[in-house]
Design a protein around this motif. Structure first.
Motif, PDB file in Angstrom:
ATOM      1  N   ILE A  45      38.380  37.498  53.107  1.00  0.00           N
ATOM      2  CA  ILE A  45      39.496  36.539  53.151  1.00  0.00           C
ATOM      3  C   ILE A  45      39.536  35.707  51.868  1.00  0.00           C
ATOM      4  O   ILE A  45      40.605  35.521  51.261  1.00  0.00           O
ATOM      5  N   PHE A  46      38.376  35.230  51.429  1.00  0.00           N
ATOM      6  CA  PHE A  46      38.302  34.374  50.240  1.00  0.00           C
ATOM      7  C   PHE A  46      38.520  35.152  48.941  1.00  0.00           C
ATOM      8  O   PHE A  46      38.677  34.548  47.881  1.00  0.00           O
ATOM      9  N   LEU A  47      38.548  36.474  49.047  1.00  0.00           N
ATOM     10  CA  LEU A  47      38.809  37.307  47.875  1.00  0.00           C
ATOM     11  C   LEU A  47      40.198  37.011  47.289  1.00  0.00           C
ATOM     12  O   LEU A  47      40.464  37.290  46.115  1.00  0.00           O
ATOM     13  N   TYR A  48      41.050  36.427  48.102  1.00  0.00           N
ATOM     14  CA  TYR A  48      42.401  36.025  47.659  1.00  0.00           C
ATOM     15  C   TYR A  48      42.325  35.093  46.438  1.00  0.00           C
ATOM     16  O   TYR A  48      43.220  35.100  45.580  1.00  0.00           O
ATOM     17  N   PHE A  49      41.247  34.289  46.347  1.00  0.00           N
ATOM     18  CA  PHE A  49      41.114  33.304  45.270  1.00  0.00           C
ATOM     19  C   PHE A  49      40.426  33.875  44.026  1.00  0.00           C
ATOM     20  O   PHE A  49      40.288  33.185  43.022  1.00  0.00           O
ATOM     21  N   SER A  50      39.986  35.126  44.096  1.00  0.00           N
ATOM     22  CA  SER A  50      39.263  35.723  42.970  1.00  0.00           C
ATOM     23  C   SER A  50      40.198  36.083  41.820  1.00  0.00           C
ATOM     24  O   SER A  50      41.356  36.455  42.036  1.00  0.00           O
ATOM     25  N   GLU A  51      39.670  35.977  40.614  1.00  0.00           N
ATOM     26  CA  GLU A  51      40.406  36.419  39.424  1.00  0.00           C
ATOM     27  C   GLU A  51      40.065  37.873  39.070  1.00  0.00           C
ATOM     28  O   GLU A  51      40.598  38.430  38.116  1.00  0.00           O
ATOM     29  N   TYR A 178      33.868  34.354  44.341  1.00  0.00           N
ATOM     30  CA  TYR A 178      34.522  35.049  45.452  1.00  0.00           C
ATOM     31  C   TYR A 178      34.296  36.564  45.383  1.00  0.00           C
ATOM     32  O   TYR A 178      34.000  37.194  46.404  1.00  0.00           O
TER      33      TYR A 178
END
Length: 289
Positions: A45-51, A178
């Protein structure tokens, strides 16, 4: 950085209590699987914030080693928790900040000053004093540590737990929090069946009949993720050995407090002195960070 480290230490102390509580109702493998799968879902879910920045050739070997070490150490630690003998071995875990300082110096080139090393020494000394009665009673009972498998398990866990945050920090030079968290959790999910294939069945992830136990599982997965996430975040703002020293010392003090208020364990003069020495060590580390 220090406030983040203190919050991380409190979360890990709560996670230890919840892990021990969960083992009253669940097997080590079931607890481990809940932790591994839940972390994968949260980090997905937090992968959304990864660059999505990743230098794979520098990252790969550190990440692979980290995945295997995390699985092995967590399984060994849960085994020791299950026996209920952890208090005998806690002084061994207090060496993790010292080992981390050595690893961090070799891999990350992080160096502490002499006063911070003195703080780590105070924490180790306080931990031994705090559990002196447990160690003495083991000796009186002719409890041979060197013939006890749990002793060696805790030694391995201490050495691994000293190294894993160093490897995490090295990995995050070539990735972001992330993406690194996701890759680690994915790796653990993939390697888990290979290591524990004989102990997995369809009931391994089934919910418990008691609602109370399901609440414990919920707390296990949420606090477990928060502990891991905040540790990764904090590593970017503080030296590894400083974080480990705060984690170990605050964890020991909170275990004493939980023991007193939840399990009605007595706090005597020696334990109070031990806590005072540990606090001195913490102050030494914080003041010279």
């Amino acid at each position: 950085g220090i406030l983040l480290a203190i919050l991380t230490a409190i979360l890990w102390a709560l996670f230890d209590v919840i892990r021990k509580k969960s083992l009253l109702y669940l097997t080590e493998v079931k607890v481990l699987l809940w932790i591994v799968l839940s972390q994968f879902i949260f980090f997905l879910i937090f992968l959304y914030f990864s660059e999505f920045n990743l230098v794979l050739k520098n990252y790969f070997l550190y990440a692979l080693l980290l995945i295997l070490l995390n699985l092995v150490s967590l399984y060994l630690f849960l085994n020791v928790l299950k026996t209920g003998e952890l208090s005998t071995y806690i002084p061994l875990l207090s060496f993790t900040p010292l080992f981390s300082a050595v690893y961090a110096n070799l891999i990350l080139r992080e160096s502490l000053n002499y006063l911070q090393y003195a703080g780590i020494f105070f924490i180790i000394m306080g931990a031994y004093l705090l559990y002196l009665d447990k160690i003495s009673s083991s000796i009186k009972k002719k409890f041979n540590l060197f013939k006890n498998k749990n002793f060696f398990m805790v030694i391995i866990v201490a050495l691994i737990w000293s190294l894993t945050p160093v490897l995490d920090k090295e990995c995050m030079k070539y990735s972001d929090i992330y993406l690194h968290g996701f890759i680690q959790s994915l790796g653990m999910v993939l390697f888990f069946p290979l290591i524990f294939i004989k102990q997995i069945n369809l009931k391994t992830l089934s919910l418990h009949k008691k609602i109370k136990v399901n609440f414990i599982i919920l707390a296990l997965v949420v606090i477990g993720f928060l502990s891991t996430f905040f540790q990764l975040f904090t590593l970017n703002h503080i030296f590894v050995a400083e974080l480990e020293a705060l984690k170990r010392s605050i964890g020991i003090i909170l275990s004493l407090i939980f023991g007193h208020y939840i399990f009605k364990e007595k706090i005597n003069l020696i334990k109070s002195l031990a806590v005072f020495i540990i606090v001195l060590g913490v102050i030494n580390i914080i003041m010279f960070t």
